[in-house]
Design a protein around this motif. Structure first.
Motif, mmCIF file in Angstrom:
data_model
loop_
_atom_site.group_PDB
_atom_site.id
_atom_site.type_symbol
_atom_site.label_atom_id
_atom_site.label_comp_id
_atom_site.label_asym_id
_atom_site.label_seq_id
_atom_site.Cartn_x
_atom_site.Cartn_y
_atom_site.Cartn_z
ATOM 1 N N PHE A 20 0.862 -1.183 0.000
ATOM 2 C CA PHE A 20 0.000 0.000 0.000
ATOM 3 C C PHE A 20 0.898 1.231 0.000
ATOM 4 N N ARG A 37 0.795 -4.890 4.670
ATOM 5 C CA ARG A 37 -0.085 -5.262 5.767
ATOM 6 C C ARG A 37 0.298 -6.642 6.283
ATOM 7 N N ASP A 40 -3.200 -7.223 11.455
ATOM 8 C CA ASP A 40 -3.853 -5.942 11.704
ATOM 9 C C ASP A 40 -2.864 -4.780 11.712
ATOM 10 N N LEU A 42 0.662 -2.575 10.009
ATOM 11 C CA LEU A 42 1.365 -2.190 8.802
ATOM 12 C C LEU A 42 2.860 -2.149 9.075
ATOM 13 N N GLN A 90 -4.798 0.525 -4.126
ATOM 14 C CA GLN A 90 -3.978 0.525 -2.916
ATOM 15 C C GLN A 90 -2.959 1.671 -2.917
ATOM 16 N N TYR A 311 -3.496 5.023 6.744
ATOM 17 C CA TYR A 311 -4.522 4.400 7.592
ATOM 18 C C TYR A 311 -5.925 4.665 7.041
ATOM 19 N N LEU A 314 -6.528 2.286 4.159
ATOM 20 C CA LEU A 314 -6.855 0.941 4.638
ATOM 21 C C LEU A 314 -8.284 0.885 5.163
ATOM 22 N N SER A 318 -11.393 -1.525 3.900
ATOM 23 C CA SER A 318 -11.944 -2.447 4.901
ATOM 24 C C SER A 318 -13.351 -2.047 5.320
#
Length: 510
Positions: A20, A37, A40, A42, A90, A311, A314, A318
């Motif tokens: 990412f 990743r 949970d 990075l 990404q 963040y 992501l 998600s």
């Protein structure tokens, strides 16, 4: 210009697919952060940075000088090489203060996107502040003191007060190390009177937020960005502080800087060489912040906008997209009929599923915007019914919608405007060229859904089948006589035949 790090061994396509990237195109420096990743968490695997000084190249006509333009594009080409193989979904790149100031119609953003190989979002100051806050506070443990976060960039300073993950006050002020250095020390000379004026000017710019920020209060002040970290390193090197920037330490540093008398003489070993030309302006801004908000101590953070951007990206991937919350908050604020909006959304998505392939629509981009536009299409009714789609466009375009870039808001506002009435090109003017036709097609889908639910009958499910070519659209109703039983819908659709001719698009009813 700094040398790029040595080339790394080639990575496999499957490895790149797990990466990412966040790109921060700031007014002083361009930064890129690449992470992988792992569960949970990075893991940062690469950082690239270049001192472009975009703000220094902004000329009186709000265009970039050729020298700075080429410096920026060269950096973006290098970034683009590192991004090859990482899925576009990404990667997220944003432009901040200087890119916000560029003249409308400037071709720099389009040229920069071509060099980078990815879209660039120009974000508003409040959105920049939100992302900075998210980057700084992420992973700071379970304790939730009220925090003041200050980030001094090349062209703007962001000040945020928040508790936990929630920012409460967000401001972006036109104060930056590059701009302030140019304004008060443009010829390179440093004098006590010039520094005093620069410090006072920073305080004046911050005057409007002094009272609300002092009233809100904070338990902990944190400074981020290269400017504040550079100041902290020089103070620590001289033994004036331990871990935090203090007011006394700052006064010692100001006295030391004034003895240099010239920007060319600023040679502090702890200060990176590319930071030296803009150090004095950044120091004056930070001193002004300390004065205006009566700060005595400030921690520093090596995290900033790019981490917040990562963040946030992501979260979008998600299903934790803050833009959903922003749209729902706006709908609630303006009293949107939520049940009716859901009916329109359901039908719009059903039409989209039938037209996605023939119209070659990108569902990753299209579906969220179609949902948001369906939710907000009647937001202008809070002002008046007459021309409410125009009021809705204005509200969306000029509201602070967290998570939305300026282009995002422009696109959403265009859909709200075009959901009814004449189909004019004005709402999509200024969008990136390759977005205009997809947005127009999404507007057609939303228009049809709006017309099919104009009766506002709850739970209505029109038996519609849609077929399309590039410039023709055919609507078939699968139940005999359905249109005859809905004469208002028939009349609206027949009128729509004439409206869509402006695209041009041929609409047929079967």
């Amino acid at each position: 210009m700094p040398r790029m790090p040595p080339a790394k061994p080639a990575r496999s396509a499957s490895t790149r697919a797990q990466e990412f990237a966040a790109i921060d195109l700031g007014s002083n420096s361009f930064h890129m952060l690449v992470a992988r990743r792992e569960g949970d968490k990075l893991q940062v695997i690469d950082r690239l940075r270049d001192s472009v000084r975009l703000a220094a190249g902004l000329e009186a006509d709000r265009r970039l000088s050729p020298l700075v333009t080429e410096r920026a594009l060269a950096c973006l080409r290098r970034f683009g090489e590192r991004l090859r193989g990482i899925p576009g979904s990404q990667v997220r790149a944003v432009g901040t203060n200087t890119m916000r100031k560029l003249k409308a119609g400037s071709d720099f953003v389009a040229t920069a996107e071509a060099a980078l190989g990815h879209p660039i979002e120009v974000i508003a100051g409040a959105e920049e502040a939100r992302l900075v806050y998210g980057g700084v506070i992420h992973g700071r443990g379970r304790s939730q003191p009220q925090r003041l976060v200050v980030d001094i960039g090349g062209g703007s300073t962001e000040l945020i007060i928040g508790r936990g993950e929630t920012p409460k006050l967000l401001e972006s002020v036109s104060l930056g190390c590059v701009v302030h250095t140019q304004r008060f020390f443009g010829d390179g000379r440093i004098t006590p009177i010039r520094f005093k004026r620069a410090r006072l000017a920073a305080g004046v710019e911050l005057e409007f937020l002094q009272q609300p920020y002092r009233d809100a209060g904070w338990d902990l002040a944190i400074g981020s960005s290269g400017t504040i970290r550079g100041i902290w390193r020089v103070m620590r090197e001289n033994g004036w502080i331990d871990d935090e920037i203090t007011r006394d330490g700052m006064e010692h540093l100001i006295a030391l800087a004034l003895r240099r008398r010239s920007i060319a003489d600023i040679d502090f070993p702890a200060l990176r060489e590319d930071r030296r030309p803009v150090f004095i302006g950044g120091l004056a801004v930070l001193a002004g912040v300390f004065d205006a908000l009566q700060i005595d101590r400030m921690e520093t953070s090596d995290r900033a906008l790019r981490e917040g951007l990562l963040y946030d990206l992501l979260g979008r991937l998600s299903n934790r997209d803050i833009r959903n919350d922003s749209v729902q908050t706006m709908a609630q604020r303006y009293g949107v009929d939520v049940a009716h909006a859901r009916d329109v959304e359901r039908t719009a998505l059903r039409i989209f599923e039938q037209l996605e392939t023939p119209w070659k629509l990108d569902r990753v981009m299209a579906i969220p915007f179609l949902r948001w536009a369906a939710t907000l299409h009647e937001v202008g009714l809070a002002i008046t019914h007459n021309g409410y789609h125009k009021h809705g466009e204005y509200i969306v375009r000029h509201s602070d919608l967290q998570g939305f870039s300026q282009t995002d808001k422009h696109m959403l506002a265009a859909l709200v405007r075009l959901h009814r009435g004449k189909f004019t090109p004005a709402p999509t003017a200024g969008l990136p060229g390759d977005w205009i036709v997809p947005v127009q097609k999404l507007a057609v889908i939303l228009r049809l859904a709006y017309l099919l639910h104009r009766s506002r009958k709850p739970g209505l499910r029109p038996p519609l089948q849609a077929d399309a070519t590039r410039k023709a659209l055919q609507l078939r109703f699968n139940r005999d006589g359905w249109l005859d039983r809905h004469p208002l819908t028939r009349a609206d659709l027949e009128r729509e035949v004439h409206y869509l001719a402006a695209l041009p698009m041929t609409l047929r009813l079967v």
